[in-house]
Design a protein around this motif. Structure first.
Motif, PDB file in Angstrom:
ATOM      1  N   LEU A 312       0.829  -1.201   0.000  1.00  0.00           N
ATOM      2  CA  LEU A 312       0.000   0.000   0.000  1.00  0.00           C
ATOM      3  C   LEU A 312       0.866   1.255   0.000  1.00  0.00           C
ATOM      4  O   LEU A 312       0.594   2.218  -0.734  1.00  0.00           O
ATOM      5  CB  LEU A 312      -0.912   0.000   1.231  1.00  0.00           C
ATOM      6  CG  LEU A 312      -1.782   1.255   1.429  1.00  0.00           C
ATOM      7  CD1 LEU A 312      -2.728   1.444   0.253  1.00  0.00           C
ATOM      8  CD2 LEU A 312      -2.566   1.164   2.741  1.00  0.00           C
ATOM      9  N   LEU A 313       1.938   1.242   0.784  1.00  0.00           N
ATOM     10  CA  LEU A 313       2.845   2.392   0.835  1.00  0.00           C
ATOM     11  C   LEU A 313       3.538   2.599  -0.502  1.00  0.00           C
ATOM     12  O   LEU A 313       3.752   3.737  -0.927  1.00  0.00           O
ATOM     13  CB  LEU A 313       3.872   2.186   1.946  1.00  0.00           C
ATOM     14  CG  LEU A 313       3.325   2.185   3.377  1.00  0.00           C
ATOM     15  CD1 LEU A 313       4.411   1.796   4.368  1.00  0.00           C
ATOM     16  CD2 LEU A 313       2.732   3.554   3.724  1.00  0.00           C
ATOM     17  N   LYS A 318       4.107   5.705  -5.542  1.00  0.00           N
ATOM     18  CA  LYS A 318       3.990   5.797  -6.996  1.00  0.00           C
ATOM     19  C   LYS A 318       3.046   6.925  -7.408  1.00  0.00           C
ATOM     20  O   LYS A 318       3.321   7.649  -8.366  1.00  0.00           O
ATOM     21  CB  LYS A 318       3.474   4.474  -7.575  1.00  0.00           C
ATOM     22  CG  LYS A 318       4.455   3.321  -7.560  1.00  0.00           C
ATOM     23  CD  LYS A 318       3.810   2.078  -8.162  1.00  0.00           C
ATOM     24  CE  LYS A 318       4.769   0.904  -8.211  1.00  0.00           C
ATOM     25  NZ  LYS A 318       4.120  -0.306  -8.811  1.00  0.00           N
ATOM     26  N   ASN A 319       1.947   7.059  -6.697  1.00  0.00           N
ATOM     27  CA  ASN A 319       0.929   8.046  -7.057  1.00  0.00           C
ATOM     28  C   ASN A 319       1.233   9.444  -6.541  1.00  0.00           C
ATOM     29  O   ASN A 319       0.501  10.390  -6.843  1.00  0.00           O
ATOM     30  CB  ASN A 319      -0.436   7.611  -6.517  1.00  0.00           C
ATOM     31  CG  ASN A 319      -0.924   6.325  -7.157  1.00  0.00           C
ATOM     32  OD1 ASN A 319      -0.502   5.958  -8.257  1.00  0.00           O
ATOM     33  ND2 ASN A 319      -1.811   5.617  -6.457  1.00  0.00           N
ATOM     34  N   TYR A 366       9.701   0.451 -11.159  1.00  0.00           N
ATOM     35  CA  TYR A 366       8.824   1.565 -11.519  1.00  0.00           C
ATOM     36  C   TYR A 366       9.607   2.631 -12.271  1.00  0.00           C
ATOM     37  O   TYR A 366       9.127   3.188 -13.260  1.00  0.00           O
ATOM     38  CB  TYR A 366       8.194   2.156 -10.261  1.00  0.00           C
ATOM     39  CG  TYR A 366       7.064   3.108 -10.557  1.00  0.00           C
ATOM     40  CD1 TYR A 366       5.871   2.647 -11.102  1.00  0.00           C
ATOM     41  CD2 TYR A 366       7.186   4.478 -10.295  1.00  0.00           C
ATOM     42  CE1 TYR A 366       4.820   3.513 -11.376  1.00  0.00           C
ATOM     43  CE2 TYR A 366       6.144   5.344 -10.562  1.00  0.00           C
ATOM     44  CZ  TYR A 366       4.962   4.860 -11.107  1.00  0.00           C
ATOM     45  OH  TYR A 366       3.937   5.737 -11.388  1.00  0.00           O
ATOM     46  N   PHE A 367      10.813   2.909 -11.817  1.00  0.00           N
ATOM     47  CA  PHE A 367      11.680   3.846 -12.539  1.00  0.00           C
ATOM     48  C   PHE A 367      11.987   3.319 -13.937  1.00  0.00           C
ATOM     49  O   PHE A 367      12.066   4.088 -14.900  1.00  0.00           O
ATOM     50  CB  PHE A 367      12.976   4.069 -11.763  1.00  0.00           C
ATOM     51  CG  PHE A 367      12.925   5.207 -10.777  1.00  0.00           C
ATOM     52  CD1 PHE A 367      11.739   5.582 -10.176  1.00  0.00           C
ATOM     53  CD2 PHE A 367      14.076   5.903 -10.453  1.00  0.00           C
ATOM     54  CE1 PHE A 367      11.692   6.633  -9.265  1.00  0.00           C
ATOM     55  CE2 PHE A 367      14.046   6.959  -9.547  1.00  0.00           C
ATOM     56  CZ  PHE A 367      12.855   7.323  -8.953  1.00  0.00           C
ATOM     57  N   GLU A 368      12.200   2.021 -14.051  1.00  0.00           N
ATOM     58  CA  GLU A 368      12.485   1.431 -15.362  1.00  0.00           C
ATOM     59  C   GLU A 368      11.347   1.708 -16.337  1.00  0.00           C
ATOM     60  O   GLU A 368      11.572   2.013 -17.504  1.00  0.00           O
ATOM     61  CB  GLU A 368      12.689  -0.075 -15.236  1.00  0.00           C
ATOM     62  CG  GLU A 368      12.923  -0.776 -16.569  1.00  0.00           C
ATOM     63  CD  GLU A 368      13.221  -2.256 -16.427  1.00  0.00           C
ATOM     64  OE1 GLU A 368      13.259  -2.950 -17.468  1.00  0.00           O
ATOM     65  OE2 GLU A 368      13.421  -2.726 -15.296  1.00  0.00           O
ATOM     66  N   GLU A 369      10.141   1.604 -15.849  1.00  0.00           N
ATOM     67  CA  GLU A 369       8.987   1.867 -16.709  1.00  0.00           C
ATOM     68  C   GLU A 369       8.865   3.343 -17.054  1.00  0.00           C
ATOM     69  O   GLU A 369       8.643   3.712 -18.211  1.00  0.00           O
ATOM     70  CB  GLU A 369       7.699   1.413 -16.023  1.00  0.00           C
ATOM     71  CG  GLU A 369       6.442   1.755 -16.818  1.00  0.00           C
ATOM     72  CD  GLU A 369       5.158   1.545 -16.040  1.00  0.00           C
ATOM     73  OE1 GLU A 369       4.072   1.822 -16.605  1.00  0.00           O
ATOM     74  OE2 GLU A 369       5.228   1.123 -14.865  1.00  0.00           O
ATOM     75  N   LYS A 370       9.026   4.207 -16.070  1.00  0.00           N
ATOM     76  CA  LYS A 370       8.655   5.605 -16.226  1.00  0.00           C
ATOM     77  C   LYS A 370       9.741   6.502 -16.833  1.00  0.00           C
ATOM     78  O   LYS A 370       9.436   7.440 -17.564  1.00  0.00           O
ATOM     79  CB  LYS A 370       8.239   6.177 -14.872  1.00  0.00           C
ATOM     80  CG  LYS A 370       6.953   5.593 -14.309  1.00  0.00           C
ATOM     81  CD  LYS A 370       5.763   5.913 -15.189  1.00  0.00           C
ATOM     82  CE  LYS A 370       4.460   5.368 -14.624  1.00  0.00           C
ATOM     83  NZ  LYS A 370       3.296   5.687 -15.491  1.00  0.00           N
ATOM     84  N   LEU A 371      10.999   6.247 -16.497  1.00  0.00           N
ATOM     85  CA  LEU A 371      12.053   7.186 -16.879  1.00  0.00           C
ATOM     86  C   LEU A 371      12.333   7.179 -18.382  1.00  0.00           C
ATOM     87  O   LEU A 371      12.561   6.133 -18.979  1.00  0.00           O
ATOM     88  CB  LEU A 371      13.344   6.867 -16.139  1.00  0.00           C
ATOM     89  CG  LEU A 371      13.398   7.213 -14.651  1.00  0.00           C
ATOM     90  CD1 LEU A 371      14.688   6.692 -14.043  1.00  0.00           C
ATOM     91  CD2 LEU A 371      13.270   8.720 -14.437  1.00  0.00           C
ATOM     92  N   ILE A 372      12.354   8.359 -18.970  1.00  0.00           N
ATOM     93  CA  ILE A 372      12.763   8.483 -20.370  1.00  0.00           C
ATOM     94  C   ILE A 372      14.217   8.069 -20.525  1.00  0.00           C
ATOM     95  O   ILE A 372      14.608   7.456 -21.522  1.00  0.00           O
ATOM     96  CB  ILE A 372      12.577   9.939 -20.854  1.00  0.00           C
ATOM     97  CG1 ILE A 372      11.089  10.276 -20.975  1.00  0.00           C
ATOM     98  CG2 ILE A 372      13.257  10.163 -22.200  1.00  0.00           C
ATOM     99  CD1 ILE A 372      10.822  11.690 -21.425  1.00  0.00           C
TER     100      ILE A 372
END
Length: 431
Positions: A312-313, A318-319, A366-372
């Protein structure tokens, strides 16, 4: 005697300038076959349902490949574009165009090296050689003052010895011509939808738009040094001006090389030292992956003391719903643009690991997905340092659990507070 043809397999080296494999192929072959392959593996969904490559990064990549094709066409050459498993695509093209050898730049992270090994094995069955080159670091591996197996795990020791005993090579020349075979089907650039992604929505609050490609990279290179003689990075930071070079997206997929950046820095003396340090950290992480492989991050072996409600944390993190303005602002910016400053990356990662006690590997994913500007070695190496799961003696920016007491609202993302320098970050840095 028949013409000699070398297939140049572009991966994270999407440029014409300072590209050793392209120059060497031009010199050694009668004809060069440039190829880029969109591997579906990188556009699949993970076990959590997230995209392995987010749409901001995918769009940036598509723009970069399109720019590479355009630049090759300026030499009356062409880039073949395919979608598929490189271990199938590269051998098929090699057979179709009677290729004698395949060139590519060697990678270090396990997913990339596994793909190389599969291509190499497939080519070997055809009695073709996959020749490996090293082109992703500022310092060439052969110029280090120690073999890979003896590279110091301590960054401080690594930095001291490399800067004292090694030199950065000059950039290789740009080819004056590129001769390609007659290409019947060059292939179309895929759409985001064909890669399984939606078109990203550009946030009105974003102050930068990252255009993929070598052309834009060279513009940004000159832009980031345009005023370096007038205002130092330290003064900019104190006045609330964003002093990041923002070159990392282009460096990550090789639209520009670290050597090109280094030699530009050399024109500006000490004012470019912070950027040079960042380039050296990139080198260090890549060499650590080369030395240790997956053991460097120990993702599978690390035991974390996770919070009972860690999942949950993690989702709140993420959000951008943690309730901490700095953390939430940085995550809002990341989600809306695919980019946040290096300092803010260290801060939000440290908060997830040290304060929320959530799974650091999920944060890295999550960084792998989001970072350009995602780069496997830098991303996973940074996260492993912050999580304290490797054997290195010190972290890049070891984040303490206490955040700054005073936060300033600098942008519409609520806050993008940045220290004036690494050493002046106070509570965020441990010497």
């Amino acid at each position: 005697m028949s013409d000699r043809t070398i297939l140049v397999w572009f991966r994270n080296d999407l440029r014409i300038h300072d590209n050793e494999i392209l120059l060497e192929a031009v010199r050694k072959a009668d004809k060069v076959l440039p190829v880029y392959c969109f591997d579906p593996y990188y556009f699949q969904h993970t076990e959590t349902g997230a995209s392995k490559t987010g749409n901001f990064r995918a769009r940036f990549l598509l723009e970069a490949v399109a720019d590479l094709r355009k630049n090759l066409q300026g030499f009356n050459a062409e880039l073949i574009i395919r979608i598929g498993n490189p271990a199938e695509v590269i051998p098929q093209l090699a057979e179709e165009y009677h290729v004698n050898e395949v060139y590519h730049h060697r990678e270090v992270a396990y997913e990339e090296t596994r793909i190389s090994e599969e291509v190499e094995a497939a080519l070997w069955k055809m009695r073709l050689n996959l020749k490996h080159f090293i082109g992703h670091t500022m310092y060439h591996k052969e110029d280090l003052p120690f073999p890979i197996k003896d590279i110091p795990d301590s960054f401080a020791v690594f930095k001291k010895k490399v800067e004292r005993d090694s030199n950065v090579r000059q950039c290789v020349p740009t080819p004056d011509h590129i001769t390609v075979p007659e290409i019947a089907d060059a292939g179309e650039l895929p759409t985001l939808q064909q890669l399984g992604l939606n078109e990203p929505v550009d946030d009105m609050r974003a102050t930068e738009y990252f255009q993929g490609g070598e052309t834009a990279a060279l513009v940004q290179l000159h832009k980031c040094f345009a005023n370096i003689d007038q205002v130092t990075k330290q003064k900019n930071a104190r006045n609330g001006v964003d002093c990041s070079s923002k070159l990392s997206p282009w460096i990550s997929i090789g639209c520009i090389s670290p050597r090109q950046v280094y030699w530009e820095i050399q024109k500006y003396g000490n004012n470019g030292n912070l950027l040079k340090l960042e380039l050296l950290w990139r080198d260090y992480f890549r060499f650590m992956f080369k030395k240790h492989g997956q053991k460097f991050i120990k993702a599978k072996d690390a035991v974390q003391d996770l919070a009972p409600d860690a999942d949950l944390l993690l989702q709140k993190w993420k959000n951008g719903e943690t309730g901490v303005p700095l953390i939430d602002a940085a995550m809002h910016e990341l989600n809306a643009t695919g980019f946040i400053s290096n300092q803010n990356r260290q801060i939000v990662a440290g908060y997830l690991v040290n304060t929320l006690k959530a799974d650091w590997t999920q944060g890295a994913a999550y960084f792998e997905e989001k970072l350009i500007d995602y780069s496997p070695a830098s991303n996973w190496g940074n996260w492993a340092f912050i999580a304290g799961v490797n054997d290195a003696k010190e972290s890049k920016y070891t984040i303490a659990t206490r955040l700054p007491k005073e936060l300033e609202a600098k942008t519409d993302f609520v806050n993008t507070w940045q220290p004036s320098s690494i050493d002046e970050a106070g509570d965020l840095v441990r010497a």
